[in-house]
Design a protein around this motif. Structure first.
Motif, short mmCIF file in Angstrom:
data_model
loop_
_atom_site.label_atom_id
_atom_site.label_comp_id
_atom_site.label_asym_id
_atom_site.label_seq_id
_atom_site.Cartn_x
_atom_site.Cartn_y
_atom_site.Cartn_z
N HIS A 55 -41.11 -30.86 9.58
CA HIS A 55 -41.47 -30.70 8.16
C HIS A 55 -41.08 -31.96 7.39
N GLN A 56 -40.42 -32.89 8.09
CA GLN A 56 -40.08 -34.17 7.47
C GLN A 56 -40.51 -35.32 8.35
N LEU A 57 -40.98 -36.36 7.69
CA LEU A 57 -41.36 -37.61 8.34
C LEU A 57 -40.54 -38.70 7.66
N ASP A 58 -39.72 -39.40 8.45
CA ASP A 58 -38.83 -40.42 7.90
C ASP A 58 -38.02 -39.87 6.71
N ASP A 59 -37.46 -38.67 6.91
CA ASP A 59 -36.57 -38.01 5.94
C ASP A 59 -37.25 -37.61 4.62
N LYS A 60 -38.58 -37.50 4.62
CA LYS A 60 -39.31 -37.05 3.44
C LYS A 60 -40.22 -35.89 3.83
N SER A 61 -40.32 -34.91 2.93
CA SER A 61 -41.22 -33.79 3.17
C SER A 61 -42.63 -34.31 3.37
N MET A 62 -43.36 -33.63 4.26
CA MET A 62 -44.72 -34.08 4.58
C MET A 62 -45.74 -33.29 3.75
N ALA A 63 -46.52 -34.01 2.99
CA ALA A 63 -47.62 -33.40 2.24
C ALA A 63 -48.80 -33.19 3.19
N VAL A 64 -49.75 -32.38 2.78
CA VAL A 64 -50.94 -32.14 3.60
C VAL A 64 -51.61 -33.47 3.95
N ARG A 65 -51.71 -34.37 3.00
CA ARG A 65 -52.37 -35.67 3.25
C ARG A 65 -51.59 -36.54 4.23
N ASP A 66 -50.31 -36.18 4.48
CA ASP A 66 -49.45 -36.92 5.42
C ASP A 66 -49.21 -36.12 6.70
N LYS A 67 -50.19 -35.29 7.08
CA LYS A 67 -50.14 -34.48 8.30
C LYS A 67 -49.22 -33.26 8.18
N GLY A 68 -48.81 -32.91 6.98
CA GLY A 68 -47.91 -31.78 6.77
C GLY A 68 -48.64 -30.55 6.30
N PRO A 69 -47.94 -29.55 5.89
CA PRO A 69 -46.49 -29.55 5.76
C PRO A 69 -45.75 -29.37 7.08
N LEU A 70 -46.45 -28.91 8.15
CA LEU A 70 -45.82 -28.73 9.45
C LEU A 70 -46.61 -29.46 10.53
N PHE A 71 -45.89 -30.06 11.47
CA PHE A 71 -46.49 -30.88 12.51
C PHE A 71 -45.74 -30.58 13.81
N VAL A 72 -46.43 -30.03 14.80
CA VAL A 72 -45.82 -29.79 16.11
C VAL A 72 -45.77 -31.14 16.83
N VAL A 73 -44.55 -31.58 17.19
CA VAL A 73 -44.38 -32.91 17.77
C VAL A 73 -43.59 -32.84 19.06
N PHE A 74 -44.12 -33.48 20.09
CA PHE A 74 -43.43 -33.60 21.37
C PHE A 74 -42.59 -34.87 21.35
N PRO A 75 -41.49 -34.91 22.08
CA PRO A 75 -40.65 -36.12 22.13
C PRO A 75 -41.26 -37.15 23.10
N PHE A 76 -42.35 -37.77 22.67
CA PHE A 76 -43.15 -38.64 23.54
C PHE A 76 -42.36 -39.70 24.28
N ASP A 77 -41.35 -40.26 23.66
CA ASP A 77 -40.62 -41.37 24.28
C ASP A 77 -39.62 -40.93 25.35
N THR A 78 -39.47 -39.63 25.57
CA THR A 78 -38.48 -39.16 26.54
C THR A 78 -39.04 -39.01 27.95
N ALA A 79 -40.36 -38.98 28.10
CA ALA A 79 -40.96 -38.80 29.42
C ALA A 79 -42.37 -39.39 29.44
#
Length: 168
Positions: free
Chosen positions: A122-146
């Motif tokens: 629900h936050q991108l770079d410590d800021k709430s995500m607006a709809v125009r910023d892919k928010g308010p919720l974004f399912v994200v995988f930890p891409f850099d871990t595998a």
């Protein structure tokens, strides 16, 4: 005889547990941002569980900074683990059908939720995500871990503007 008695006692307790009312999930106090339906035991709106942003933020929060195909530099995502959100509703299925505001749909195997620390950001770079910023919720995988997560399969499962999950 002891084995039969033990089995009968176990079955009795299992039956009582299944017949007991599910734990209550508070109703949202503001506009819901996520609806969870399907194979869930804890509900707060008919056959669904609805979450407002306050409820999402009340779950344990996690952050990671990753590279994604959608941003030109590494970004920090913050939100609860998808596993924690599903535990809150006592989900018991094998697949999640995730739906975005624009009705984009993608299936996410529950094995992904168990294997990776997937977050509902629900936050991108410590800021709430607006709809125009892919928010308010974004399912994200930890891409850099595998390495296997840096593929189109997992990029497609990282659904932004999430509005609903159906547990099947």
């Amino acid at each position: 005889m002891t084995t039969r008695r033990t089995l009968n006692t176990a079955l009795l307790w299992a039956g009582l547990a299944l017949s007991a009312p599910a734990l209550a999930l508070d109703a949202p106090s503001s506009r819901p941002v996520l609806t969870v339906s399907g194979k869930i035991a804890v509900k707060n709106a008919g056959n669904t569980a609805r979450f407002d942003m306050k409820m999402i933020k009340a779950l344990p929060q996690h952050s990671f900074t990753i590279r994604t195909p959608w941003f030109d530099k590494p970004v920090k995502f913050t939100g609860p683990l998808l596993a924690d959100l599903l535990a809150a509703v006592k989900a018991h299925g094998t697949t999640l059908s995730a739906v975005a505001i624009n009705d984009y749909r993608i299936d996410i195997p529950m094995t992904d939720v168990q294997r990776y620390k997937v977050i509902v950001a629900h936050q991108l770079d410590d800021k709430s995500m607006a709809v125009r910023d892919k928010g308010p919720l974004f399912v994200v995988f930890p891409f850099d871990t595998a390495a296997e997560l840096r593929t189109s399969t997992y990029y497609e499962r990282s659904i932004w503007q999430l509005k609903a999950l159906e547990v099947r």
